[in-house]
Design a protein around this motif. Structure first.
Motif, PDB file in Angstrom:
ATOM      1  N   MET A   1      27.573  46.021  40.441  1.00  0.00           N
ATOM      2  CA  MET A   1      28.279  46.515  39.262  1.00  0.00           C
ATOM      3  C   MET A   1      29.788  46.406  39.483  1.00  0.00           C
ATOM      4  N   VAL A   2      30.482  45.901  38.470  1.00  0.00           N
ATOM      5  CA  VAL A   2      31.940  45.852  38.491  1.00  0.00           C
ATOM      6  C   VAL A   2      32.404  47.232  38.053  1.00  0.00           C
TER       7      VAL A   2
ATOM      8  N   ALA B   1      38.962  46.235  38.386  1.00  0.00           N
ATOM      9  CA  ALA B   1      38.193  45.397  39.307  1.00  0.00           C
ATOM     10  C   ALA B   1      37.803  44.084  38.632  1.00  0.00           C
ATOM     11  N   PHE B   2      37.485  44.138  37.357  1.00  0.00           N
ATOM     12  CA  PHE B   2      37.144  42.947  36.582  1.00  0.00           C
ATOM     13  C   PHE B   2      38.336  41.982  36.575  1.00  0.00           C
ATOM     14  N   ALA B   3      39.518  42.502  36.251  1.00  0.00           N
ATOM     15  CA  ALA B   3      40.732  41.684  36.189  1.00  0.00           C
ATOM     16  C   ALA B   3      41.150  41.194  37.572  1.00  0.00           C
ATOM     17  N   ALA B   4      40.997  42.028  38.596  1.00  0.00           N
ATOM     18  CA  ALA B   4      41.402  41.656  39.953  1.00  0.00           C
ATOM     19  C   ALA B   4      40.624  40.455  40.474  1.00  0.00           C
ATOM     20  N   ASN B   5      39.420  40.254  39.967  1.00  0.00           N
ATOM     21  CA  ASN B   5      38.593  39.122  40.376  1.00  0.00           C
ATOM     22  C   ASN B   5      38.685  37.951  39.403  1.00  0.00           C
ATOM     23  N   ARG B   6      39.637  38.040  38.484  1.00  0.00           N
ATOM     24  CA  ARG B   6      39.902  36.995  37.486  1.00  0.00           C
ATOM     25  C   ARG B   6      38.646  36.625  36.692  1.00  0.00           C
TER      26      ARG B   6
ATOM     27  N   GLY C   1      37.297  46.283  43.591  1.00  0.00           N
ATOM     28  CA  GLY C   1      38.632  45.691  43.625  1.00  0.00           C
ATOM     29  C   GLY C   1      38.517  44.196  43.833  1.00  0.00           C
ATOM     30  N   ALA C   2      39.641  43.578  44.152  1.00  0.00           N
ATOM     31  CA  ALA C   2      39.649  42.131  44.372  1.00  0.00           C
ATOM     32  C   ALA C   2      38.768  41.776  45.567  1.00  0.00           C
ATOM     33  N   ASN C   3      37.997  40.723  45.407  1.00  0.00           N
ATOM     34  CA  ASN C   3      37.119  40.222  46.459  1.00  0.00           C
ATOM     35  C   ASN C   3      37.487  38.757  46.684  1.00  0.00           C
ATOM     36  N   ALA C   4      38.058  38.451  47.847  1.00  0.00           N
ATOM     37  CA  ALA C   4      38.543  37.101  48.129  1.00  0.00           C
ATOM     38  C   ALA C   4      37.447  36.046  47.996  1.00  0.00           C
ATOM     39  N   THR C   5      36.222  36.395  48.299  1.00  0.00           N
ATOM     40  CA  THR C   5      35.118  35.443  48.171  1.00  0.00           C
ATOM     41  C   THR C   5      34.913  35.046  46.712  1.00  0.00           C
TER      42      THR C   5
ATOM     43  N   TYR D   1      41.000  30.622  35.930  1.00  0.00           N
ATOM     44  CA  TYR D   1      42.217  31.332  35.510  1.00  0.00           C
ATOM     45  C   TYR D   1      42.273  31.408  33.988  1.00  0.00           C
ATOM     46  N   SER D   2      42.912  32.445  33.467  1.00  0.00           N
ATOM     47  CA  SER D   2      42.994  32.606  32.014  1.00  0.00           C
ATOM     48  C   SER D   2      44.214  31.921  31.412  1.00  0.00           C
TER      49      SER D   2
END
Length: 189
Positions: A133-134, A139-144, A166-170, A15-16
């Motif tokens: 590729m992101v 998509a970059f931010a959605a995956n933190r 997009g966000a990827n739960a894994t 996390y940031s």
């Protein structure tokens, strides 16, 4: 289940900031069984313990691959490689699994974020060695992901994997596949 961050360095690999932290009553926190300690996010830092000089790359699931020598570290992470190394307290080193084999100086470990061949696109290195590729900053931010963890490399882009759009739960699961789903009470995740 509850997953514990053993220190701020581990927390900030995922996390940031603390903006997503939710305060819950003690009784609710106690209702969640203790899972495990969170390990450093794959691809963010190199780790070692104070009682052993070996340096490891963290891959998904808290698995460690030995970085055999400085030449390998330089080839992959550049002149600033030593700035990526963090000491994991000996008591928490058991949260990781030391894998067989070593990091190759010709391929980034799984979990790495890389800009290949001087390009602007960011790729996530998958466990099979392909690079996804992101798609964009969303998509970059959605995956933190964190820009400080992106490695600039002169290596050619490996075989492409499925893009990250997009966000990827894994990729965002701090329990790394061991849980992290909503529970009772306020729906803490």
């Amino acid at each position: 289940e509850r997953y514990v961050f053993p220190n701020e360095t581990t927390y900030f690999s995922w996390y940031s900031d603390f903006s997503g932290v939710v305060t819950v009553p003690q009784s609710e926190l106690e209702s969640y069984p203790l899972g495990a300690n969170v390990t450093m996010r794959a691809g963010t830092k190199l780790v070692k313990i104070t009682t052993d000089p070996k340096v490891y790359a963290v891959t998904p699931g808290g698995s460690l691959l030995h970085v055999a020598d400085e030449a390998t570290a330089l080839a992959l992470y550049g002149e600033g490689w030593a700035g990526r190394v963090v000491d994991v307290p000996d008591a928490f080193f058991t949260n990781y699994t030391v894998a067989t084999g070593q990091v190759s100086d010709t391929a980034f470990p799984a979990g790495s974020l890389v800009k290949f061949d001087g390009g602007a696109d960011v790729y996530y290195v998958n466990a099979d060695g392909t690079a996804s590729m992101v798609a964009d900053e969303a998509a970059f931010a959605a995956n933190r992901f964190n820009w400080d963890n992106v490695i600039d490399s002169t290596m050619a882009v490996p075989t492409l994997g499925t893009g990250i759009t997009g966000a990827n739960a894994t990729l965002t699961d701090t329990s790394q596949g061991a849980g992290g789903t909503a529970g009772a009470g306020t729906g803490l995740t």
